[in-house]
Design an enzyme around this catalytic site. Structure first.
Site, PDB file in Angstrom:
ATOM      1  N   CYS A 112       0.816  -1.229   0.000  1.00 21.24           N
ATOM      2  CA  CYS A 112       0.000   0.000   0.000  1.00 21.24           C
ATOM      3  C   CYS A 112       0.847   1.275   0.000  1.00 21.24           C
ATOM      4  O   CYS A 112       0.351   2.351  -0.326  1.00 21.24           O
ATOM      5  CB  CYS A 112      -0.945   0.000   1.184  1.00 21.24           C
ATOM      6  SG  CYS A 112      -1.999  -1.455   1.234  1.00 21.24           S
ATOM      7  N   HIS A 259      -3.158   7.109   2.821  1.00 19.56           N
ATOM      8  CA  HIS A 259      -3.595   5.777   2.412  1.00 19.56           C
ATOM      9  C   HIS A 259      -4.937   5.478   3.094  1.00 19.56           C
ATOM     10  O   HIS A 259      -5.134   5.806   4.262  1.00 19.56           O
ATOM     11  CB  HIS A 259      -2.534   4.746   2.823  1.00 19.56           C
ATOM     12  CG  HIS A 259      -3.001   3.351   2.605  1.00 19.56           C
ATOM     13  ND1 HIS A 259      -3.528   2.934   1.403  1.00 19.56           N
ATOM     14  CD2 HIS A 259      -3.068   2.274   3.445  1.00 19.56           C
ATOM     15  CE1 HIS A 259      -3.875   1.662   1.509  1.00 19.56           C
ATOM     16  NE2 HIS A 259      -3.610   1.243   2.727  1.00 19.56           N
ATOM     17  N   ASN A 289     -10.436  -0.056   0.626  1.00 23.28           N
ATOM     18  CA  ASN A 289      -8.977   0.050   0.544  1.00 23.28           C
ATOM     19  C   ASN A 289      -8.534  -0.532  -0.806  1.00 23.28           C
ATOM     20  O   ASN A 289      -8.714  -1.720  -1.050  1.00 23.28           O
ATOM     21  CB  ASN A 289      -8.379  -0.740   1.717  1.00 23.28           C
ATOM     22  CG  ASN A 289      -6.871  -0.725   1.749  1.00 23.28           C
ATOM     23  OD1 ASN A 289      -6.219  -0.278   0.814  1.00 23.28           O
ATOM     24  ND2 ASN A 289      -6.309  -1.236   2.839  1.00 23.28           N
TER      25      ASN A 289
END
Ligand code: ACO
Length: 332
Positions: A112, A259, A289
């Protein structure tokens, strides 16, 4: 140190939407459980194509937005932790489909944190002056790695791609990257090799034993509590570090694009930093996500909304499997 100028952005979000209620149809879960704990209301899932399809779409849109000829791109830098092939790289597939025939092609995988890692790398390549225009793409199809019987994980993720075309700028740019490899078991997805090597000794393979016993082999596995704790500290540390490098107060940051793993993580970390919520952009409510694609998809949304103004000081911050973390701070 020279900076990074974003001259075009693009994204691709699959059409199919799975809202929280859709998960209640096959799992013991509910919108009442998911929304307050994560902030997620829905996520998009790519149901009929490979991951690189999204990366190509996002890339083409960024190239068009930048108004550059694909032949003038010097490097295609792709972040993904959900590639379609062990090889070739996703960057080679995207290079071919976008017509970036003169570009080198490299994949990066810091999960990520990938888009921030790619920005950090791009800045260093641009500084050499051998690379003038770089296409950065983050493309992620997490639905291909999830166990849809595991309610604690499958509700968190979606699929999407984001891209940016960047060139050298004389404005400031500062970045930092970090890793805590000793915490890798907090978040991983093991490659499942179908090897028929007659010399392989499965019994002696310590790691194979661990993963076969405690996990479902090649599905994404995570210790949510460990990741949560790591994430809040890492984001705090990373933003303070880049602000210090730049020599500004945290209050001087105009926009934070974090993020998007959990709305509670974002709120907690930015509260600790004393950054007001109006300066923090989120789209996790609609996207879930999407790993390294979170930040460039947010960036493209903001750009299309006309919210990226000349002179703004922007901060990207993220964390991911590895465990990795990082941030960059630069002026638009
Ligand atoms: N629906 C209903 N119940 C659920 C669900 C669900 N979807 N998921 C878990 N539960 C249950 C559990 O089984 C448990 O039940 P039990 O007490 O009977 O055993 C109970 O809810 C509590 O589970 P916890 O895991 O303690 O729930 P928590 O409040 O910690 O939330 C979460 C879990 C959302 C994953 C949180 O830990 C988190 O946000 N962690 C960080 C994000 C993360 O890990 N993301 C994956 C990595 S991604 C990255 O971007 C780096």
């Amino acid at each position: 140190m020279s900076g990074v100028k974003i001259i075009g952005t693009g994204s691709y979000v699959p059409e199919f939407i799975a809202d929280n209620n859709k998960f209640s149809e096959f799992l013991d879960t509910s919108d009442e459980w998911i929304t307050p704990r994560t902030g997620i209301k829905q996520r998009h899932i790519l149901t009929d194509k490979p991951n690189f399809y999204m990366g190509v779409q996002a890339a083409q849109r960024a190239i068009e937005d930048a108004g550059v000829n694909p032949k003038d791109l010097d490097l295609v830098l792709v972040s993904t932790c959900s590639p379609d092939f062990f090889y070739p790289s996703m960057a080679c597939l995207i290079q071919k489909k976008t017509g970036a025939v003169n570009a080198a092609a490299i994949d990066v995988n810091s999960a990520c944190t990938g888009f921030i890692t790619a920005m950090d790398i791009a800045q260093k390549y641009l500084e050499t002056d051998h690379y003038k225009k770089i296409l950065i793409v983050a493309t992620e199809k997490l639905s291909s790695q999830l166990d849809y019987t595991d309610r604690s994980m499958c509700i968190l993720f979606g699929d999407a791609a984001g891209a940016a075309v960047v060139e050298k700028s004389d404005k400031p740019f500062h970045s930092m990257l970090g890793a805590a490899g000793d915490e890798f078991e907090a978040l991983y997805c093991k490659i499942h090799y179908n090897s028929n090597c007659p010399f392989y000794d499965k019994e002696a393979d310590h790691y194979n034993g661990i993963f076969d016993t405690f996990s479902k082999q090649n599905f994404l596995q995570s210790d949510g509590h460990a990741v949560y704790k790591f994430a809040v500290n890492a984001m705090d540390k990373a933003v303070r570090k880049v602000a210090e490098q730049r020599g500004i107060d945290l209050q001087d940051i105009d926009l934070v694009i974090p993020h998007q793993a959990n709305l509670r993580i974002i709120k907690k970390a930015t509260e600790l930093l004393g950054i007001s919520q109006e300066k923090v952009y989120t789209n996790i409510q609609n996207m879930g996500n999407v790993s390294s694609a979170c930040i460039p998809v947010c960036l493209d949304e903001l750009s299309k909304q006309g919210r990226l103004k000349e002179g703004m000081t922007v901060c990207f911050v993220g964390f991911g499997a590895g465990l990795t973390y990082g941030a960059c701070i630069f002026d638009i």
